[in-house]
Design a protein around this motif. Structure first.
Motif, short mmCIF file in Angstrom:
data_model
loop_
_atom_site.label_atom_id
_atom_site.label_comp_id
_atom_site.label_asym_id
_atom_site.label_seq_id
_atom_site.Cartn_x
_atom_site.Cartn_y
_atom_site.Cartn_z
N GLU A 95 0.83 -1.20 0.00
CA GLU A 95 0.00 0.00 0.00
C GLU A 95 0.86 1.26 0.00
O GLU A 95 0.59 2.20 -0.74
CB GLU A 95 -0.93 0.00 1.22
CG GLU A 95 -1.92 1.14 1.23
CD GLU A 95 -2.87 1.14 0.05
OE1 GLU A 95 -3.22 2.24 -0.42
OE2 GLU A 95 -3.27 0.05 -0.40
N LYS A 96 1.91 1.27 0.82
CA LYS A 96 2.82 2.43 0.86
C LYS A 96 3.48 2.64 -0.49
O LYS A 96 3.59 3.77 -0.99
CB LYS A 96 3.88 2.24 1.94
CG LYS A 96 4.79 3.43 2.11
CD LYS A 96 5.73 3.24 3.28
CE LYS A 96 6.43 4.53 3.60
NZ LYS A 96 7.74 4.68 3.13
N THR A 97 3.91 1.57 -1.12
CA THR A 97 4.54 1.65 -2.43
C THR A 97 3.56 2.18 -3.47
O THR A 97 3.91 3.04 -4.29
CB THR A 97 5.09 0.27 -2.86
OG1 THR A 97 6.02 -0.17 -1.86
CG2 THR A 97 5.77 0.34 -4.20
N ALA A 98 2.33 1.69 -3.43
CA ALA A 98 1.31 2.16 -4.37
C ALA A 98 1.04 3.64 -4.19
O ALA A 98 0.92 4.39 -5.17
CB ALA A 98 0.02 1.36 -4.18
N GLN A 99 0.95 4.11 -2.95
CA GLN A 99 0.71 5.53 -2.68
C GLN A 99 1.88 6.38 -3.15
O GLN A 99 1.69 7.44 -3.76
CB GLN A 99 0.45 5.75 -1.20
CG GLN A 99 -0.89 5.24 -0.74
CD GLN A 99 -1.08 5.38 0.77
OE1 GLN A 99 -0.25 5.94 1.46
NE2 GLN A 99 -2.18 4.85 1.27
N ASN A 118 1.76 9.22 -6.20
CA ASN A 118 2.07 10.61 -5.89
C ASN A 118 3.44 11.06 -6.38
O ASN A 118 3.89 12.15 -6.03
CB ASN A 118 1.97 10.83 -4.37
CG ASN A 118 0.57 10.60 -3.86
OD1 ASN A 118 -0.39 10.94 -4.52
ND2 ASN A 118 0.46 10.02 -2.69
N TYR A 119 4.10 10.25 -7.19
CA TYR A 119 5.43 10.60 -7.68
C TYR A 119 5.33 11.82 -8.57
O TYR A 119 4.45 11.92 -9.42
CB TYR A 119 6.03 9.41 -8.45
CG TYR A 119 7.52 9.49 -8.59
CD1 TYR A 119 8.34 9.27 -7.50
CD2 TYR A 119 8.11 9.79 -9.81
CE1 TYR A 119 9.72 9.34 -7.62
CE2 TYR A 119 9.48 9.87 -9.94
CZ TYR A 119 10.29 9.64 -8.84
OH TYR A 119 11.64 9.72 -8.96
N PRO A 120 6.23 12.81 -8.40
CA PRO A 120 6.09 14.08 -9.10
C PRO A 120 6.35 14.01 -10.61
O PRO A 120 6.02 14.95 -11.33
CB PRO A 120 7.12 14.98 -8.41
CG PRO A 120 8.11 14.05 -7.83
CD PRO A 120 7.35 12.81 -7.48
N ILE A 121 6.92 12.93 -11.09
CA ILE A 121 7.21 12.80 -12.52
C ILE A 121 6.42 11.61 -13.07
O ILE A 121 6.37 10.56 -12.45
CB ILE A 121 8.71 12.57 -12.75
CG1 ILE A 121 9.53 13.75 -12.20
CG2 ILE A 121 9.02 12.37 -14.22
CD1 ILE A 121 11.02 13.51 -12.20
N ASP A 122 5.82 11.79 -14.23
CA ASP A 122 5.05 10.71 -14.87
C ASP A 122 6.00 9.80 -15.65
O ASP A 122 6.16 9.94 -16.85
CB ASP A 122 3.99 11.31 -15.79
CG ASP A 122 3.15 10.25 -16.48
OD1 ASP A 122 3.16 9.09 -16.05
OD2 ASP A 122 2.48 10.62 -17.49
#
Length: 50
Positions: free
Chosen positions: A16-20, A24-28
């Motif tokens: 779950e933490k990895t998915a979040q 929310n990673y700033p770069i696509d």
């Protein structure tokens, strides 16, 4: 599984933490990767668009 060793499965909390963090990673990164594939296809196989 091909090594016949027991799988080391991440806990639900870690997954779950990895998915979040990924969401929310700033770069696509996925979008950037797809754009690069499209550039290669445009150059090498432009008929893919048809």
């Amino acid at each position: 599984m091909s090594t016949n060793r027991e799988l080391n499965v991440a806990s639900h909390e870690i997954a779950e933490k990895t998915a979040q963090e990924t969401a929310n990673y700033p770069i696509d990164l996925a979008g950037m990767h797809l754009n690069q594939i499209k550039l290669i296809l445009d150059k090498e196989e432009p008929e893919y668009k048809n």
